[in-house]
Design a protein around this motif. Structure first.
Motif, PDB file in Angstrom:
ATOM      1  N   GLU A  79       0.847  -1.178   0.000  1.00  0.00           N
ATOM      2  CA  GLU A  79       0.000   0.000   0.000  1.00  0.00           C
ATOM      3  C   GLU A  79       0.890   1.238   0.000  1.00  0.00           C
ATOM      4  O   GLU A  79       1.595   1.498   0.978  1.00  0.00           O
ATOM      5  N   PRO A  80       0.893   2.007  -1.097  1.00  0.00           N
ATOM      6  CA  PRO A  80       1.832   3.124  -1.209  1.00  0.00           C
ATOM      7  C   PRO A  80       1.658   4.199  -0.148  1.00  0.00           C
ATOM      8  O   PRO A  80       2.645   4.817   0.276  1.00  0.00           O
ATOM      9  N   LEU A  81       0.433   4.444   0.313  1.00  0.00           N
ATOM     10  CA  LEU A  81       0.226   5.502   1.302  1.00  0.00           C
ATOM     11  C   LEU A  81       0.838   5.166   2.663  1.00  0.00           C
ATOM     12  O   LEU A  81       1.031   6.062   3.490  1.00  0.00           O
ATOM     13  N   LEU A  82       1.183   3.903   2.888  1.00  0.00           N
ATOM     14  CA  LEU A  82       1.883   3.541   4.125  1.00  0.00           C
ATOM     15  C   LEU A  82       3.284   4.150   4.180  1.00  0.00           C
ATOM     16  O   LEU A  82       3.870   4.267   5.263  1.00  0.00           O
ATOM     17  N   ALA A  83       3.815   4.540   3.029  1.00  0.00           N
ATOM     18  CA  ALA A  83       5.143   5.164   3.006  1.00  0.00           C
ATOM     19  C   ALA A  83       5.134   6.520   3.692  1.00  0.00           C
ATOM     20  O   ALA A  83       6.182   7.006   4.125  1.00  0.00           O
ATOM     21  N   GLY A  84       3.961   7.139   3.807  1.00  0.00           N
ATOM     22  CA  GLY A  84       3.845   8.456   4.423  1.00  0.00           C
ATOM     23  C   GLY A  84       3.900   9.564   3.383  1.00  0.00           C
ATOM     24  O   GLY A  84       4.591   9.446   2.364  1.00  0.00           O
ATOM     25  N   ASN A 112      -5.503   1.071  -1.804  1.00  0.00           N
ATOM     26  CA  ASN A 112      -6.713   0.419  -1.303  1.00  0.00           C
ATOM     27  C   ASN A 112      -7.664   1.415  -0.657  1.00  0.00           C
ATOM     28  O   ASN A 112      -8.774   1.054  -0.254  1.00  0.00           O
ATOM     29  N   GLY A 113      -7.246   2.663  -0.538  1.00  0.00           N
ATOM     30  CA  GLY A 113      -8.126   3.721  -0.092  1.00  0.00           C
ATOM     31  C   GLY A 113      -8.220   3.938   1.407  1.00  0.00           C
ATOM     32  O   GLY A 113      -8.794   4.933   1.857  1.00  0.00           O
ATOM     33  N   VAL A 131      -5.413   8.987  -9.054  1.00  0.00           N
ATOM     34  CA  VAL A 131      -5.626   7.988  -8.012  1.00  0.00           C
ATOM     35  C   VAL A 131      -6.585   6.904  -8.480  1.00  0.00           C
ATOM     36  O   VAL A 131      -7.735   7.178  -8.825  1.00  0.00           O
ATOM     37  N   GLY A 132      -6.105   5.668  -8.493  1.00  0.00           N
ATOM     38  CA  GLY A 132      -6.947   4.504  -8.714  1.00  0.00           C
ATOM     39  C   GLY A 132      -7.157   3.788  -7.389  1.00  0.00           C
ATOM     40  O   GLY A 132      -6.228   3.659  -6.594  1.00  0.00           O
ATOM     41  N   VAL A 133      -8.378   3.352  -7.141  1.00  0.00           N
ATOM     42  CA  VAL A 133      -8.716   2.711  -5.874  1.00  0.00           C
ATOM     43  C   VAL A 133      -9.245   1.299  -6.142  1.00  0.00           C
ATOM     44  O   VAL A 133     -10.017   1.081  -7.081  1.00  0.00           O
ATOM     45  N   SER A 134      -8.843   0.359  -5.314  1.00  0.00           N
ATOM     46  CA  SER A 134      -9.300  -1.022  -5.439  1.00  0.00           C
ATOM     47  C   SER A 134     -10.571  -1.224  -4.612  1.00  0.00           C
ATOM     48  O   SER A 134     -10.604  -0.905  -3.424  1.00  0.00           O
ATOM     49  N   HIS A 148      -9.338  -6.819   6.557  1.00  0.00           N
ATOM     50  CA  HIS A 148      -8.192  -6.625   7.438  1.00  0.00           C
ATOM     51  C   HIS A 148      -7.680  -7.983   7.920  1.00  0.00           C
ATOM     52  O   HIS A 148      -8.363  -9.004   7.794  1.00  0.00           O
ATOM     53  N   ALA A 149      -6.487  -7.984   8.500  1.00  0.00           N
ATOM     54  CA  ALA A 149      -5.893  -9.236   8.981  1.00  0.00           C
ATOM     55  C   ALA A 149      -6.753  -9.895  10.061  1.00  0.00           C
ATOM     56  O   ALA A 149      -6.717 -11.120  10.221  1.00  0.00           O
ATOM     57  N   ASP A 150      -7.545  -9.104  10.796  1.00  0.00           N
ATOM     58  CA  ASP A 150      -8.395  -9.679  11.845  1.00  0.00           C
ATOM     59  C   ASP A 150      -9.771 -10.087  11.325  1.00  0.00           C
ATOM     60  O   ASP A 150     -10.653 -10.455  12.104  1.00  0.00           O
ATOM     61  N   GLY A 151      -9.966 -10.008  10.006  1.00  0.00           N
ATOM     62  CA  GLY A 151     -11.213 -10.451   9.403  1.00  0.00           C
ATOM     63  C   GLY A 151     -12.235  -9.354   9.162  1.00  0.00           C
ATOM     64  O   GLY A 151     -13.263  -9.589   8.516  1.00  0.00           O
ATOM     65  N   ARG A 152     -12.000  -8.151   9.667  1.00  0.00           N
ATOM     66  CA  ARG A 152     -12.943  -7.049   9.447  1.00  0.00           C
ATOM     67  C   ARG A 152     -12.964  -6.646   7.971  1.00  0.00           C
ATOM     68  O   ARG A 152     -11.931  -6.598   7.322  1.00  0.00           O
ATOM     69  N   GLY A 153     -14.145  -6.314   7.483  1.00  0.00           N
ATOM     70  CA  GLY A 153     -14.262  -5.842   6.116  1.00  0.00           C
ATOM     71  C   GLY A 153     -13.691  -4.444   5.961  1.00  0.00           C
ATOM     72  O   GLY A 153     -13.539  -3.694   6.931  1.00  0.00           O
ATOM     73  N   SER A 154     -13.418  -4.063   4.728  1.00  0.00           N
ATOM     74  CA  SER A 154     -12.814  -2.749   4.454  1.00  0.00           C
ATOM     75  C   SER A 154     -13.765  -1.789   3.753  1.00  0.00           C
ATOM     76  O   SER A 154     -13.416  -0.637   3.508  1.00  0.00           O
TER      77      SER A 154
END
Length: 400
Positions: A79-84, A112-113, A131-134, A148-154
């Protein structure tokens, strides 16, 4: 500068820059983290400034050598926005500053937005980043896989970001939505769910798979065409709209190819490979989707510190691979729709022990989909011809 033979040398037109190697979602179908190539585990999380500078130098030298007037860089991940935002700002400034006079650098970001907010969009406006969003459709469809890793939807988080992106003050940066097809999802519910966010364009992607690792629901020897059936349902709904509220790249490319034009997607047609991927450590690799085949299919052994982009392009995972009609499997060359299909996406042709000299694992689906689109468009063209020839005021040239 010696430019002898440059015109015949392949060139990079799109550079996928992995600015961050991790993600804040755990999507079931992710080709980066859940497939054969697990090289991401050994790479830095963020592309360092020195690596970005070297990428900029290599890209500038490449476009200068080829006289390229326009090149595209896609900020990607993970996820590119994690780069800051400071890192992304520095990255784009470094790339733009390096471009030779006369070369336009287009910058896009696929996200991923989840982190797309006013501040991020401010940066996109500053640098002209599209910006393209998945998103995979409505809430039920999207949250089946994009969790999410804990199963929550996005869905709720992405929906909020898309409502922001679709506002008039931000819409010029809205490139579109990217959706991966899941046969478990209702195709019309998916299409209507995507359309709710008023995207300028949609991309419908077949899930990555091949003959050795077939995609879900696609049995190689089964005559059924589940993916064609799914896509045809969306095509018929989209094609019947007047006016159409969005473009769908796959369908528009099919129509263009059927009418003698060019494809807008690498999933169709026989375009030369012109996409290069650079990982966070500066490693130069081929098309990202090759990660779904073997652990080494896209590894070139080249990096931006020791090698030019032209050197890397000669690798078999890039422009060094066989291309064009003669490179296709015999069954493809004999197929009546080869001019449209082009053998399908390169990664989808792979089979253990036989490499990529095979039809796409989606061959039956593509054949049926192309046939349906062709018959639909042909019927419309025949009706148009009939209307023209039956009306003297339309069929007689002015002044006759």
């Amino acid at each position: 500068m010696d430019t002898t033979g440059v015109a015949s040398v392949p060139r990079v037109r799109q550079l996928v820059l992995k600015v961050h190697s991790r993600c804040n979602l755990a999507c079931d179908y992710c080709y980066v983290y859940r497939n054969a190539d697990q090289g991401w585990r050994d790479r830095p999380r963020v592309m360092a400034p020195g690596t970005v500078a070297r990428v900029a130098d290599r890209l500038a030298a490449h476009v200068a050598r080829h006289g390229t007037d326009r090149v595209r860089v896609v900020l990607h991940g993970g996820e590119p926005l994690l780069a800051g935002l400071p890192a992304l700002d520095r990255t784009v400034r470094t790339l733009r500053a390096a471009m030779p006079t006369g070369t336009t650098l287009d910058v896009a970001m696929q996200t991923n937005g989840l982190l797309l907010d006013e501040a991020a969009l401010g940066l996109c406006h500053t640098h002209g980043i599209d910006v393209g969003v998945s998103l995979d459709g409505d809430r039920v469809s999207n949250d089946r896989n994009r969790r999410h890793a804990d199963g929550r939807g996005s869905f709720a988080e992405v929906a909020a970001a898309l409502r922001l992106l679709a506002r008039p003050e931000h819409r010029e940066r809205y490139a579109g939505l990217l959706c991966t097809v899941d046969l478990a999802n209702d195709p019309i519910a998916v299409y209507e769910g995507l359309r709710e966010f008023d995207p300028p364009r949609l991309d419908l992607l077949l899930p990555h798979g091949n003959w050795s690792s077939p995609p879900p629901g696609r049995q190689p020897d089964d005559p059924a065409t589940p993916y064609a059936d799914w896509l045809i349902a969306v095509f018929d709904s989209w094609y019947a709209e007047t006016p159409r509220r969005t473009g769908i790249r796959l369908f528009e490319s099919l129509i263009a190819l059927l009418l003698g034009g060019r494809s807008g997607t690498r999933a169709l047609g026989t375009a030369e490979p012109d996409v290069m991927t650079i990982e966070t450590d500066g490693t130069i690799e081929g098309t990202d989707t090759l990660k779904t085949t073997t652990t080494s299919a896209m590894r070139t052994g080249f990096d931006v510190f020791r090698h030019s982009l032209d050197e890397a392009l000669r690798h078999p995972s890039l422009a060094g691979r066989p291309t064009g009609f003669d490179s296709l499997a015999a069954a493809c060359r004999a197929c009546p729709v080869v001019g449209v299909c082009g053998g399908g996406l390169y990664a989808h042709r792979f089979r253990d022990g036989a490499g990529f000299a095979n039809p796409s694992v989606y061959c039956r689906d593509l054949f049926r989909l192309i046939g349906h689109v062709r018959s639909t468009v042909a019927a419309d063209l025949d009706a148009l011809r009939h209307r023209i020839t039956s009306r003297p005021d339309l069929s007689t040239p002015v002044g006759r």
